[in-house]
Scaffold this active site. Structure first.
Site, mmCIF file in Angstrom:
data_model
loop_
_atom_site.group_PDB
_atom_site.id
_atom_site.type_symbol
_atom_site.label_atom_id
_atom_site.label_comp_id
_atom_site.label_asym_id
_atom_site.label_seq_id
_atom_site.Cartn_x
_atom_site.Cartn_y
_atom_site.Cartn_z
ATOM 1 N N GLU A 38 -3.104 -7.202 1.118
ATOM 2 C CA GLU A 38 -3.382 -6.603 -0.184
ATOM 3 C C GLU A 38 -2.679 -7.297 -1.340
ATOM 4 O OE1 GLU A 38 -2.258 -2.439 -0.560
ATOM 5 O OE2 GLU A 38 -0.577 -2.776 0.759
ATOM 6 N N LYS A 92 -3.660 2.403 -7.340
ATOM 7 C CA LYS A 92 -2.660 3.120 -6.556
ATOM 8 C C LYS A 92 -3.176 4.460 -6.036
ATOM 9 C CE LYS A 92 1.672 3.641 -5.279
ATOM 10 N NZ LYS A 92 1.986 2.845 -4.092
ATOM 11 N N TRP A 109 -10.280 1.698 -13.423
ATOM 12 C CA TRP A 109 -10.605 1.076 -12.137
ATOM 13 C C TRP A 109 -12.100 1.291 -11.980
ATOM 14 C CZ3 TRP A 109 -12.652 2.435 -7.350
ATOM 15 C CH2 TRP A 109 -12.437 1.509 -6.324
ATOM 16 N N LYS A 141 0.095 -5.060 4.218
ATOM 17 C CA LYS A 141 0.909 -5.485 3.073
ATOM 18 C C LYS A 141 0.562 -6.910 2.679
ATOM 19 C CE LYS A 141 1.964 -2.596 1.790
ATOM 20 N NZ LYS A 141 1.798 -1.286 2.374
ATOM 21 N N CYS A 167 -8.113 5.164 -12.274
ATOM 22 C CA CYS A 167 -8.212 5.303 -13.717
ATOM 23 C C CYS A 167 -7.053 6.194 -14.186
ATOM 24 C CB CYS A 167 -9.506 5.926 -14.220
ATOM 25 S SG CYS A 167 -10.960 4.960 -13.830
ATOM 26 N N ASN A 171 -11.876 10.101 -15.562
ATOM 27 C CA ASN A 171 -11.418 9.581 -14.271
ATOM 28 C C ASN A 171 -12.207 10.331 -13.208
ATOM 29 O OD1 ASN A 171 -9.969 8.784 -12.001
ATOM 30 N ND2 ASN A 171 -8.316 10.258 -12.364
ATOM 31 N N GLY A 172 -12.954 9.592 -12.395
ATOM 32 C CA GLY A 172 -13.759 10.240 -11.362
ATOM 33 C C GLY A 172 -15.143 9.625 -11.297
ATOM 34 N N HIS A 182 -7.694 -9.565 24.751
ATOM 35 C CA HIS A 182 -9.067 -9.087 24.825
ATOM 36 C C HIS A 182 -9.921 -9.610 23.667
ATOM 37 C CE1 HIS A 182 -7.977 -6.549 28.157
ATOM 38 N NE2 HIS A 182 -6.926 -6.150 27.465
ATOM 39 N N GLU A 190 0.773 -2.190 9.491
ATOM 40 C CA GLU A 190 1.301 -2.061 8.133
ATOM 41 C C GLU A 190 1.702 -3.437 7.568
ATOM 42 O OE1 GLU A 190 1.164 -0.027 5.899
ATOM 43 O OE2 GLU A 190 2.804 -0.412 4.535
ATOM 44 N N ARG A 199 -2.862 2.796 -11.832
ATOM 45 C CA ARG A 199 -4.053 3.519 -11.376
ATOM 46 C C ARG A 199 -5.331 2.715 -11.535
ATOM 47 N NH1 ARG A 199 -2.894 9.048 -10.912
ATOM 48 N NH2 ARG A 199 -5.101 9.513 -10.928
HETATM 49 C C1 F6R Z 1 -1.316 0.303 0.803
HETATM 50 C C2 F6R Z 1 -1.677 1.393 -0.066
HETATM 51 C C3 F6R Z 1 -2.865 2.218 0.265
HETATM 52 C C4 F6R Z 1 -2.476 3.695 0.285
HETATM 53 C C5 F6R Z 1 -3.702 4.578 0.496
HETATM 54 C C6 F6R Z 1 -3.343 6.035 0.605
HETATM 55 O O1 F6R Z 1 -0.195 -0.359 0.359
HETATM 56 O O2 F6R Z 1 -1.031 1.657 -1.032
HETATM 57 O O3 F6R Z 1 -3.419 1.829 1.483
HETATM 58 O O4 F6R Z 1 -1.542 3.874 1.305
HETATM 59 O O5 F6R Z 1 -4.584 4.403 -0.575
HETATM 60 O O6 F6R Z 1 -2.735 6.495 -0.546
HETATM 61 P P1 F6R Z 1 -1.918 7.842 -0.586
HETATM 62 O O7 F6R Z 1 -0.770 7.693 0.324
HETATM 63 O O8 F6R Z 1 -1.504 7.988 -2.012
HETATM 64 O O9 F6R Z 1 -2.841 8.920 -0.132
#
Ligand code: F6R
Length: 612
Positions: free
Chosen positions: A492, A607, A73, A489, A2, A99-100, A508, A485, A27
């Site tokens: 998501e 984010k 969000w 990517k 949010c 927000n929260g 396995h 990773e 956000r």
């Molecule tokens: C993946 C992504 C999330 C963040 C995770 C941690 O692309 O963006 O998995 O990596 O939410 O976020 P931070 O690094 O901001 O603590």
């Protein structure tokens, strides 16, 4: 999660709020809304994005020089018009953005309902503003006291901003656990979840601390108090943020821009920390705690998502160079078990946003148990950076695309620098080796530049796999976390199911998945275990899987076996995650574009994950 914005001054608030919401849309983007105080409180909100809100307000009264805005969000209540913020109190004299999460909202709601309060939405936020109004009306106190009393009753996390019809020249904001920044202009104030909506108006900011209330009146000094009514002195900081970093600058998406920024962001992570003349590395955050680092029994990394993958690379790097045992913990797991950690341990929290609730909670737990808590963050002034005993910023610049890219490479760079510094101080590395690694590290930005030239080739490859339903990503050693990773990517942003695995683990279980429809991305760059990876590729080919191999330029063996080959320049194996991840970022980007997905704002994600 949010995004919240606020404005009080003499300008029209609406354009400032809308632009602010656009900056904060990363956000959360389930719904958006604004409230403007102009005699009455005019409130407009709608399901969808900020652009939907803009369309919705056309022809409506958006006048007013005081206002608040929100991009959501969803946590409590489905994302629809009614649950969108801002929320009114029952009388419509108060409006709030939040927000929260208010965890005990149901108990409070029940009580208020029994006392005759009517609710319009299913949100925890409405419960909070109704509680404030209830106290304001029934306990004969002023609004600030009512807010203090209400916040004293709620359990959970919040940053809130409140408008009041009875207090027409005032905005009141408070925070606990969710970030809030006040920008101080000339006779005007700005509020936001982070500094990005503020920086174009003023560089002077105050970060509100937990359990503090900001009382902001037109033409008056900012007043800060605690929830328990103790006065606080605002600490004004200067923002250093490049405005261009907040724009797409000609790229179709922030994610692509951020992938292409990596030569610069890696350079910025190294800048000022390496002295090749003296063969030294200086991470200033470490200096004050050097003894504790050098005598540490253990380093525990904690993080979430992509940052957790960087931590996993960190485990390999630190154990190799510094010879201190390392553990890597999901913050969300660490915080809820009873971890054995004490003052001989060091906890390193990694976070791009610096606001991830689980990571923050893990840090607090480690602090309570006496550990030294260090942070590696991108966002300057973020809560995680401020909660740690010391830390290093990654200096990657704002990362706006929800999928993390440049943050990962900057985090790995910073971990590598920390490892070199500690290895040197502990006498675990010769000067020649240190020098060689520094030289190799400094070459990485140009290697990344070279890899970025594969963009068109990767785009063509993406076309072939646009409609794949599943993907496997395999790597070993330093490149096992890169496989994780790469898979993250892809899932998501393209919504294709993908799994990352250590290549040898495939036999396995996951090998059962392989058939001629299964694309398998294998990171098969030069390494001590290259031959083993080649065997793993053979195992996949024997089952007719389609292999996309990331190999070192000039490779013959893996390249001959693979169906598709992406060649990247050679690097030291320990640095290879910084380069092998780049083609995987591009591959997921192009597949997602071809599938017409929302690149910068993938569904259900946000984010900055400030709820647990
Ligand atoms: C993946 C992504 C999330 C963040 C995770 C941690 O692309 O963006 O998995 O990596 O939410 O976020 P931070 O690094 O901001 O603590």
């Amino acid at each position: 999660m949010c995004g919240i914005v606020g404005y009080i001054g003499s300008k029209e608030a609406y354009p400032i709020l809308i632009n602010g919401l656009k900056r904060l849309e990363y956000r959360g983007y389930d719904s958006a809304g604004i409230a403007l105080l102009n005699g009455d409180i005019n409130l407009y909100k709608t399901k969808g994005k900020v652009a939907d809100l803009e369309a919705y307000v056309v022809g409506k009264n958006i006048k007013g020089t005081i206002g608040i805005g929100h991009t959501r969000w969803a946590t409590h209540g489905e994302p629809n018009d009614v649950n969108a913020h801002p929320h009114f109190s029952e009388s419509k004299n108060l409006a709030v953005i939040h927000n929260g999460i208010i965890e005990n909202y149901d108990v409070i709601k029940e009580k208020l309902k029994n006392d005759g309060v009517h609710f319009r939405s299913n949100t925890d936020t409405e419960v909070l503003i109704q509680l404030i109004e209830y106290i304001y009306k029934h306990e004969n106190v002023d609004l600030i006291k009512a807010i203090q009393l209400a916040l004293g009753q709620v359990i959970g996390a919040y940053s809130i901003v409140i408008l009041s019809k009875d207090n027409p020249n005032t905005i009141i904001a408070a925070r606990k656990g969710s970030p809030l920044v006040v920008g101080i202009g000339k006779d005007e104030y700005f509020l936001a979840s982070d500094a990005s909506p503020i920086v174009e108006h003023t560089r002077d900011v105050v970060y509100i601390n937990d359990e503090e209330i900001a009382i902001i009146r037109k033409g008056e000094e900012l007043v800060l108090k605690t929830i328990k009514n103790q006065k606080k002195t605002p600490f004004i900081e200067k923002l250093e943020m490049d405005l261009n970093a907040l724009e797409k600058e000609g790229y179709d998406h922030f994610m692509l821009k951020e992938i292409f920024e990596q030569p610069r962001s890696i350079r910025d992570s190294i800048r000022g920390r390496v002295n090749l003349k003296k063969d030294t590395i200086t991470m200033s955050g470490i200096i004050d705690f050097e003894e504790r680092f050098l005598n540490a029994r253990r380093i525990i990394f904690t993080a979430a998502g992509t940052s957790w993958h960087a931590a996993l690379v960190g485990e390999y790097i630190i154990e190799e160079l510094v010879k201190i045992p390392v553990e890597v913990e999901y913050a969300s797991e660490f915080r809820y078990r009873n971890p054995i950690i004490d003052d001989k341990d060091i906890l390193i929290a990694i976070s791009q946003s610096g606001e991830t609730a689980d990571t923050l909670a893990a840090m607090r737990l480690a602090k309570e148990k006496g550990a030294l808590v260090y942070s590696i963050c991108n966002v300057v002034g973020s809560t995680i950076a401020r909660t740690s005993h010391a830390g290093s910023y990654t200096h990657a610049g704002p990362e706006i695309g929800v999928a993390s890219t440049k943050a990962f490479t900057s985090q790995v760079t910073v971990i590598f620098l920390i490892a070199l510094m500690l290895a040197q101080k502990k006498g675990k590395i010769s000067n020649e080796k240190l020098r060689k690694l520094i030289i190799e590290l400094e070459k990485i930005p140009s290697v990344v530049e070279e890899i970025l030239q594969l963009n068109d080739q990767i785009k063509e490859l993406a076309r072939i796999f646009t409609y794949a339903r599943n993907f496997l990503y395999l790597g070993r050693g330093y490149n096992f976390p890169v496989a994780l990773e790469g898979a993250l990517k892809l899932k998501e942003i393209s919504y294709i199911h993908a799994e990352g695995y250590p290549a040898a683990e495939m036999k396995h279980g996951p090998i059962a998945l392989i058939d001629k429809k299964m694309p398998v991305v294998v990171i098969a760059v030069d390494s001590l275990i290259y031959e083993k990876i080649v065997s793993n590729i053979q195992e996949i080919k024997a089952r007719k899987g389609k292999v996309i191999a990331v190999v070192t330029k000039g490779d013959k063996t893996a390249a001959a076996l693979a169906d598709y080959v992406l060649e990247i320049p050679p690097t030291e194996e320990i640095l290879s995650p910084l380069v092998s991840v780049i083609p995987l970022q591009l591959l997921s980007y192009h597949i997602a574009v071809m599938r017409d997905c929302e690149i910068d704002q993938p569904r259900n994600l946000a984010k900055s994950v400030t709820v647990e």
